[in-house]
Design an enzyme around this catalytic site. Structure first.
Site, short mmCIF file in Angstrom:
data_model
loop_
_atom_site.label_atom_id
_atom_site.label_comp_id
_atom_site.label_asym_id
_atom_site.label_seq_id
_atom_site.Cartn_x
_atom_site.Cartn_y
_atom_site.Cartn_z
N PHE A 280 -20.93 -7.46 17.92
CA PHE A 280 -21.46 -8.79 17.65
C PHE A 280 -22.59 -9.12 18.62
O PHE A 280 -22.45 -8.97 19.83
CB PHE A 280 -20.33 -9.82 17.80
CG PHE A 280 -20.76 -11.25 17.60
CD1 PHE A 280 -20.96 -11.75 16.32
CD2 PHE A 280 -20.96 -12.09 18.69
CE1 PHE A 280 -21.35 -13.08 16.14
CE2 PHE A 280 -21.35 -13.42 18.50
CZ PHE A 280 -21.53 -13.90 17.23
N ASP A 366 -2.42 -4.78 -12.58
CA ASP A 366 -2.95 -4.40 -11.27
C ASP A 366 -4.05 -3.35 -11.44
O ASP A 366 -4.61 -3.18 -12.53
CB ASP A 366 -1.78 -3.94 -10.38
CG ASP A 366 -2.02 -4.18 -8.90
OD1 ASP A 366 -2.77 -3.40 -8.30
OD2 ASP A 366 -1.47 -5.16 -8.34
N ASP A 478 -8.00 -8.10 -3.87
CA ASP A 478 -7.57 -7.10 -2.88
C ASP A 478 -8.72 -6.66 -1.99
O ASP A 478 -9.91 -6.88 -2.29
CB ASP A 478 -7.00 -5.88 -3.64
CG ASP A 478 -5.83 -5.24 -2.92
OD1 ASP A 478 -5.75 -5.39 -1.68
OD2 ASP A 478 -5.02 -4.59 -3.59
N MET A 479 -8.38 -6.01 -0.88
CA MET A 479 -9.38 -5.45 0.05
C MET A 479 -8.69 -4.31 0.79
O MET A 479 -7.90 -4.54 1.70
CB MET A 479 -9.80 -6.54 1.04
CG MET A 479 -11.02 -6.21 1.82
SD MET A 479 -10.71 -6.02 3.57
CE MET A 479 -12.37 -5.99 4.19
N CYS A 518 -4.95 -10.49 -0.91
CA CYS A 518 -4.24 -9.24 -0.62
C CYS A 518 -5.19 -8.33 0.14
O CYS A 518 -6.39 -8.34 -0.11
CB CYS A 518 -3.82 -8.58 -1.94
SG CYS A 518 -2.95 -7.01 -1.73
N ASP A 526 -4.51 -14.71 6.71
CA ASP A 526 -5.00 -15.65 7.72
C ASP A 526 -5.36 -16.99 7.07
O ASP A 526 -5.51 -17.09 5.85
CB ASP A 526 -6.20 -15.06 8.46
CG ASP A 526 -7.35 -14.70 7.53
OD1 ASP A 526 -7.95 -15.63 6.95
OD2 ASP A 526 -7.65 -13.50 7.35
N ASP A 540 2.62 -4.60 1.59
CA ASP A 540 2.85 -3.57 0.57
C ASP A 540 4.26 -3.01 0.70
O ASP A 540 4.68 -2.22 -0.15
CB ASP A 540 1.82 -2.44 0.71
CG ASP A 540 0.60 -2.69 -0.15
OD1 ASP A 540 0.62 -3.65 -0.94
OD2 ASP A 540 -0.38 -1.93 -0.03
N GLU A 606 22.01 -5.73 -15.15
CA GLU A 606 20.94 -6.06 -14.19
C GLU A 606 19.99 -7.11 -14.77
O GLU A 606 19.55 -8.02 -14.07
CB GLU A 606 20.17 -4.79 -13.80
CG GLU A 606 20.95 -3.88 -12.87
CD GLU A 606 20.27 -2.53 -12.67
OE1 GLU A 606 20.23 -2.06 -11.53
OE2 GLU A 606 19.78 -1.93 -13.66
C1 GLA Z 1 -3.17 -2.47 -2.48
C2 GLA Z 1 -2.25 -3.61 -2.82
C3 GLA Z 1 -1.22 -3.15 -3.81
C4 GLA Z 1 -1.92 -2.66 -5.04
C5 GLA Z 1 -2.89 -1.56 -4.69
C6 GLA Z 1 -3.74 -1.16 -5.88
O1 GLA Z 1 -2.52 -1.47 -1.76
O2 GLA Z 1 -1.66 -4.14 -1.67
O3 GLA Z 1 -0.34 -4.20 -4.11
O4 GLA Z 1 -2.59 -3.73 -5.66
O5 GLA Z 1 -3.77 -1.95 -3.65
O6 GLA Z 1 -4.63 -0.15 -5.56
#
Ligand code: GLA
Length: 723
Positions: A280, A366, A478-479, A518, A526, A540, A606
């Site tokens: 930075f 997903d 997601d990242m 995510c 955060d 995860d 179940e």
């Molecule tokens: C991350 C997410 C998971 C899923 C995968 C898909 O790991 O935390 O829940 O969505 O990516 O690639």
């Protein structure tokens, strides 16, 4: 009036309902910190101690007075180059290469309402709920101004801090460090409690004494990270869950950060937090300004439990935004652990049918629906529907899902690009790379340079084109990697501002869509993200036993309402552990609740149990979301994990307990409850027993004798008129 200025002595006093914060601009213009703690009266400049200390110099303004040293006095915003050799909050490199800024009190302003920050998320409040104090310090040589901002939420016992560096000079300066908050304590023994972890094992509490030298945690991963969460507690050594003084700093920012605590030569403690000074160096042109993100502070005189509830209340009512915060969230089933990349349109429709049969509200498709993505090595950036895989258009698939009476949600990862993608082939320069060097790969993907507007605009266009194809009611954002290849000192910060710009545009255009954050689970968990995404996938790791610990650590700063938590299949995909459906349900109910499995593989017993589970969650979800949350045990130390939610009016409560170990010849296990009305009686639903609130809190409840490993129990308590 929460903020008071004593003009004669230049003392600023901030009162919240239960706390007081005080500072003083002294005769030389230095802003000295006087106090933060339980609400009190009067001026506390009597605490300042002046003595002639060798090797602690004095500013020139002190004349021949050798007892005045910034190396010893408690400061509000310490700056490098002013004779204070401790950790500093501010480091500015001037146009001539000198590294010094000497900020002296210039002016102040008190306004109604809470300030907001340009380009950054910040705590928000109605005008009658908050006040703002702005103190301006100025360097006479360079004309650089340091605007210290204090947001005061009186009822919530919250004080926020942020800083704006304004270059009122004539030449470009470089900000090398600009933290957001600093607290100096002139005496006392303190511990720092941070929340460290790794992918799939986030937010483990760790308590260490703050000794001589620097305690330092943070992130240089470009995101707030799995490894250290940007929430740290400074606790008096004797503070516990329910007693003692403790202070929290929570950074409302999703990128690199640092938290430092230092015990100095005189046994004083400095505690500070803000943007990391690593990777930075931010140039600020003449006339321009730099804004540091916000730190949310609170203080508790009754240990961590109360501190946590103050943060929960703040996040739920002053951080999270949008229509979903205070309403029942859709209970969803996600395709990830059900099918991973191995699905087609029919798989998703089958999940929807199962969801309808069980009473689940939504199906989330997903990763794997776009480009040529059948594993995690390609296609990120190619946000075009793989119609061949889905067996039709996205709109048609959504219609088929909706026809089952089930809502539809979708996964995206907008910040990423795969080298094997048409986007990368067309714009290789859009990925973060250091010129002349090959980039660092992670999960075989690269990060798009979101500090660049044209990059964000193109991705936003592509994502909107997807969202416009049908009735999408939820996004999982997601990242899945850390940042690397930071090619300049402004990039990491501008990237996060770019992300916020993108999220701001997305949330205002699609205000009806619920977004769940995510980052490989909880890698960007955060308060900055929570401003845009009122829930975040917590980890995860969906193993119920591991989750009791992850969710315990998470609860120190974050309310259950933001915690994404699902029931998954057994043996668990991360740990191989087998736990009962009941245990998995009890643990997932300490969050937003949902499923992450293929129900077609379940027995009819179940399935019936899932229907009961859903009914139980629906009955309690408002209590879980809005109630006061109490930790009843430490699952890292004790044989049970236990927690409870108590209605704000103490009329009802839900207690959850999970046995973490099983031993031979067991004796009775007791759990003491918290937060109930001591004078009233409570009816426990499953047994019909009545207990006095005081008895439940002082003597506790006796758990049923264990019959198997990892059992879980829920106790529902309702206040009744008499015994
Ligand atoms: C991350 C997410 C998971 C899923 C995968 C898909 O790991 O935390 O829940 O969505 O990516 O690639």
């Amino acid at each position: 009036m929460a903020i008071i200025f004593d003009a004669d002595r230049k003392i600023f006093t901030i009162h919240t309902k239960h706390t007081t914060y005080q500072m003083m601009a002294d005769a030389k213009g230095y802003l000295l910190h006087l106090y933060y703690g339980p609400r009190t009266k009067g001026n506390m400049d009597y605490l300042l101690c002046y003595a002639d200390h060798g090797f602690s110099g004095s500013p020139y303004a002190a004349g021949m007075d050798r007892t005045y040293s910034l190396d010893a006095l408690p400061q509000e915003y310490p700056s490098l180059g002013t004779g204070d050799y401790r950790n500093y909050a501010l480091d500015i490199v001037n146009a001539n290469g000198t590294e010094c800024c000497d900020p002296i009190f210039d002016r102040y302003k008190i306004t109604k309402g809470k300030y907001s920050l340009q380009g950054l998320p910040a705590v928000w409040a109605a005008d009658d709920e908050a006040e703002t104090l702005e103190i301006v310090l100025k360097d006479e040589v360079t004309q650089v101004e340091v605007h210290l901002l204090y947001g005061v939420l009186e009822e919530a016992d919250i004080i926020t801090r942020s800083v704006i560096i304004q270059n009122a000079g004539t030449e470009t300066i470089t900000v090398k460090k600009a933290l957001s908050a600093c607290l100096d304590f002139v005496h006392g023994d303190y511990d720092a409690i941070s929340f460290y972890g790794r992918h799939a094992m986030e937010r483990n509490p760790e308590r260490v004494p703050v000794g001589h030298g620097t305690y330092r945690i943070g992130s240089r991963r470009g995101s707030s990270s799995h490894q250290y969460n940007p929430g740290v507690i400074l606790a008096e050594r004797t503070a516990t869950e329910d007693a003692g003084n403790c202070y929290g700093m929570l950074f409302m920012y999703s990128g690199n950060f640092v938290c430092e605590a230092e015990r100095d030569q005189f046994n004083q403690t400095r505690f500070q937090m803000g943007l990391s000074d690593e990777l930075f160096a931010y140039p600020v042109k003449a006339g321009a300004e730099f804004t540091a993100p916000e730190v949310i502070m609170t203080y508790s005189d009754q240990g961590f439990s109360k501190l946590s509830r103050q943060y929960h209340n703040c996040i739920l009512n002053h951080v999270c935004k949008g229509k979903y915060v205070h309403i029942n969230r859709p209970i969803l089933i996600n395709s990830w652990e059900a099918a991973y990349f191995d699905f087609n349109g029919d798989t998703i429709v089958d999940l929807a049918k199962q969801a309808a049969e069980l009473g689940i509200d939504m199906v989330v498709m997903d990763d794997g629906w776009f480009g040529k993505r059948n594993d995690d090595n390609s296609s990120l950036g190619d946000w075009f529907v793989n119609e061949e895989k889905l067996g039709g258009t996205l709109g048609q698939l959504i219609d088929r899902v909706n026809a089952q009476g089930v809502k539809f949600g979708i996964w995206i990862e907008p910040e990423m690009v795969s080298e094997n993608s048409n986007l990368y082939r067309a714009h290789p320069d859009w990925a973060l790379t250091i010129p002349g060097r090959a980039p660092i790969r992670s999960r075989n993907q690269l990060l798009l340079d979101f500090s660049r507007k044209e990059v964000r605009e193109e991705i936003l266009k592509r994502i909107c084109a997807i969202l416009d194809q049908g009735n999408i009611e939820y996004i999982k954002w997601d990242m899945n990697r850390s940042m690397s290849d930071v090619y300049a000192g402004n990039v990491a910060y501008d990237y996060v501002l770019g992300l916020y710009d993108f999220l701001g545009k997305l949330t205002s255009r699609y205000s009806d869509i619920l977004i769940e954050g995510c980052s490989g689970g909880g890698g960007r968990f955060d308060a900055g993200m929570m401003y845009y995404t009122p829930q975040i996938w917590c980890s995860d790791n969906t193993d119920a036993i591991n989750r009791t610990r992850i969710q315990y650590g998470t609860s120190f700063f974050y309310p259950t309402a933001v915690v994404g938590s699902h029931v998954s299949a057994v043996p668990n995909h991360q740990t191989g552990r087998i736990t009962s459906l009941n245990t998995r349900g009890v643990v997932a109910m300490a969050g937003t609740f949902g499923y992450e499995m293929n129900p077609a593989l379940l027995s009819s017993e179940e399935k019936e149990e899932i229907r009961t589970q859903l009914a139980t969650y629906r009955r309690h979800q408002e209590l879980i979301r809005e109630g006061n949350y109490y930790r009843l045990s430490d699952p890292f130390q004790e044989e049970v994990a236990a927690w409870m939610s108590v209605a704000k009016d103490q009329s009802q409560a839900l207690v959850s307990v999970v046995r973490l170990s099983a031993e031979g010849n067991p004796f009775g296990t007791y759990v003491k409850l918290k937060g109930l009305d001591a004078e009233s009686f409570y009816l426990e639903e499953s047994t019909g027993n009545r207990y006095c609130g005081m008895a439940l809190m002082q003597a506790g409840i006796l758990l049923p004798m264990a019959t198997t490993e990892y059992e879980a129990y829920q106790f529902t308590l309702k206040k009744v008129q008499d015994a």
